[in-house]
Design a protein around this motif. Structure first.
Motif, mmCIF file in Angstrom:
data_model
loop_
_atom_site.group_PDB
_atom_site.id
_atom_site.type_symbol
_atom_site.label_atom_id
_atom_site.label_comp_id
_atom_site.label_asym_id
_atom_site.label_seq_id
_atom_site.Cartn_x
_atom_site.Cartn_y
_atom_site.Cartn_z
ATOM 1 N N HIS A 1 5.974 6.035 -8.540
ATOM 2 C CA HIS A 1 6.626 6.890 -9.540
ATOM 3 C C HIS A 1 7.202 8.157 -8.910
ATOM 4 C CE1 HIS A 1 4.571 5.114 -13.363
ATOM 5 N NE2 HIS A 1 4.655 4.196 -12.405
ATOM 6 N N THR A 2 7.230 8.235 -7.602
ATOM 7 C CA THR A 2 7.714 9.422 -6.897
ATOM 8 C C THR A 2 9.033 9.113 -6.204
ATOM 9 O OG1 THR A 2 5.426 10.094 -6.510
ATOM 10 C CG2 THR A 2 7.124 11.153 -5.171
ATOM 11 N N PRO A 3 10.117 9.767 -6.614
ATOM 12 C CA PRO A 3 11.415 9.514 -5.976
ATOM 13 C C PRO A 3 11.382 9.888 -4.488
ATOM 14 C CG PRO A 3 11.673 10.827 -7.975
ATOM 15 C CD PRO A 3 10.219 10.773 -7.675
ATOM 16 N N LEU A 4 12.067 9.061 -3.688
ATOM 17 C CA LEU A 4 12.084 9.278 -2.244
ATOM 18 C C LEU A 4 13.295 8.608 -1.632
ATOM 19 C CD1 LEU A 4 10.463 9.805 0.560
ATOM 20 C CD2 LEU A 4 9.823 7.414 0.302
ATOM 21 N N GLY B 1 0.790 -1.227 0.000
ATOM 22 C CA GLY B 1 0.000 0.000 0.000
ATOM 23 C C GLY B 1 0.824 1.279 0.000
ATOM 24 N N VAL B 2 1.959 1.275 -0.702
ATOM 25 C CA VAL B 2 2.872 2.414 -0.634
ATOM 26 C C VAL B 2 2.299 3.708 -1.221
ATOM 27 C CG1 VAL B 2 4.951 0.997 -0.491
ATOM 28 C CG2 VAL B 2 4.112 1.739 -2.741
ATOM 29 N N LYS B 3 1.241 3.611 -1.993
ATOM 30 C CA LYS B 3 0.630 4.850 -2.493
ATOM 31 C C LYS B 3 -0.059 5.616 -1.371
ATOM 32 C CE LYS B 3 0.224 4.015 -7.371
ATOM 33 N NZ LYS B 3 -0.607 4.008 -8.555
ATOM 34 N N TYR B 4 -0.274 4.947 -0.238
ATOM 35 C CA TYR B 4 -0.955 5.569 0.901
ATOM 36 C C TYR B 4 -0.011 5.808 2.076
ATOM 37 C CZ TYR B 4 -4.634 3.885 -2.053
ATOM 38 O OH TYR B 4 -5.421 3.634 -3.146
ATOM 39 N N GLY B 5 1.267 5.533 1.876
ATOM 40 C CA GLY B 5 2.266 5.712 2.927
ATOM 41 C C GLY B 5 3.214 4.521 2.963
ATOM 42 N N ILE B 6 4.355 4.708 3.601
ATOM 43 C CA ILE B 6 5.366 3.648 3.610
ATOM 44 C C ILE B 6 5.478 2.940 4.955
ATOM 45 C CG2 ILE B 6 6.672 4.615 1.687
ATOM 46 C CD1 ILE B 6 8.664 5.726 3.754
ATOM 47 N N GLY B 7 4.557 3.221 5.861
ATOM 48 C CA GLY B 7 4.615 2.628 7.192
ATOM 49 C C GLY B 7 4.583 1.111 7.187
ATOM 50 N N ALA B 8 3.668 0.519 6.429
ATOM 51 C CA ALA B 8 3.553 -0.949 6.396
ATOM 52 C C ALA B 8 4.802 -1.575 5.788
ATOM 53 C CB ALA B 8 2.307 -1.370 5.619
ATOM 54 N N LEU B 9 5.327 -0.968 4.747
ATOM 55 C CA LEU B 9 6.541 -1.487 4.118
ATOM 56 C C LEU B 9 7.731 -1.363 5.063
ATOM 57 C CD1 LEU B 9 8.132 -2.624 1.727
ATOM 58 C CD2 LEU B 9 8.320 -0.269 0.870
ATOM 59 N N ALA B 10 7.875 -0.220 5.718
ATOM 60 C CA ALA B 10 8.984 -0.032 6.661
ATOM 61 C C ALA B 10 8.885 -1.030 7.811
ATOM 62 C CB ALA B 10 8.993 1.400 7.185
ATOM 63 N N ALA C 1 10.142 6.720 -11.287
ATOM 64 C CA ALA C 1 9.924 6.003 -12.551
ATOM 65 C C ALA C 1 11.057 6.323 -13.521
ATOM 66 C CB ALA C 1 8.589 6.390 -13.163
ATOM 67 N N VAL C 2 11.798 5.291 -13.912
ATOM 68 C CA VAL C 2 12.874 5.508 -14.877
ATOM 69 C C VAL C 2 12.293 5.969 -16.214
ATOM 70 C CG1 VAL C 2 13.078 3.113 -15.699
ATOM 71 C CG2 VAL C 2 15.087 4.623 -15.706
ATOM 72 N N ARG C 3 11.070 5.597 -16.501
ATOM 73 C CA ARG C 3 10.403 6.086 -17.716
ATOM 74 C C ARG C 3 10.371 7.614 -17.734
ATOM 75 N NH1 ARG C 3 4.134 5.255 -17.887
ATOM 76 N NH2 ARG C 3 4.363 6.842 -16.302
ATOM 77 N N ASP C 4 10.289 8.210 -16.539
ATOM 78 C CA ASP C 4 10.260 9.667 -16.417
ATOM 79 C C ASP C 4 11.648 10.261 -16.173
ATOM 80 O OD1 ASP C 4 7.491 9.494 -16.684
ATOM 81 O OD2 ASP C 4 7.191 9.366 -14.521
ATOM 82 N N GLY C 5 12.684 9.407 -16.199
ATOM 83 C CA GLY C 5 14.056 9.884 -16.085
ATOM 84 C C GLY C 5 14.653 9.832 -14.696
#
Length: 159
Positions: free
Chosen positions: A114-117, A88-97, A136-140
């Motif tokens: 697609h958002t660098p962080l 669910g990283v589009k809603y935050g990175i808490g669960a992944l962390a 996103a590497v597609r976006d460079g």
């Protein structure tokens, strides 16, 4: 050890090629999903580079055998690599962390948004958890993970 981290190519490998050319000292390529159908054959053009590849949500229709997660140890640094959609990283990175910390990771790499962080959080044991989404590497956008003396350093780059 220098690792280039890519995600979300969605069929465009040109910027990956340009990034690899800019970093001839790279040892390893990470691909964090969404675009495996072209990324896998593209990476075969670089047999001298180790590869870590995980599938993303847009790769499921291609029936590719890649895992959705990878956990590996590079020079004493434990790395958890995922696409991120299952956490669910589009809603935050808490669960992944939390999952990365539970597994004992030092670094977690993910894509999907697609958002660098880059981020760093303290785990329960007081040790840092380094977090990177290369965008996103597609976006460079792409990431660089350097490991020196058992310590990771994360940076974002664009092409």
């Amino acid at each position: 050890m220098k690792c280039l981290v890519f995600s979300d190519a969605h069929g465009d490998t040109r910027r990956m090629a340009a990034a690899i050319a800019l970093h001839p000292d790279a040892d390893t390529l990470f691909f964090l999903g969404d675009g495996l159908w072209q990324a896998k054959p593209f990476f075969e053009s670089y047999p001298e580079l180790a590869r870590v590849v995980v599938s993303g949500n847009c790769d499921v229709s291609f029936s590719l055998p890649d895992d959705e997660e990878a956990f590996l140890n590079i020079d004493g640094v434990r790395i958890f690599a995922v696409h991120g959609h299952r956490y669910g990283v589009k809603y935050g990175i808490g669960a992944l962390a939390a999952e990365a910390a539970r597994r004992g990771a030092d670094v977690v790499l993910f894509g999907h948004t697609h958002t660098p962080l880059t981020d760093c959080r303290e785990k329960a044991d007081g040790r840092p958890l380094w977090i990177m989404n290369p965008g996103a590497v597609r976006d460079g956008s792409y990431g660089i993970l350097e490991i020196k003396d058992g310590k990771p350093a994360l940076s974002l780059a664009s092409i």
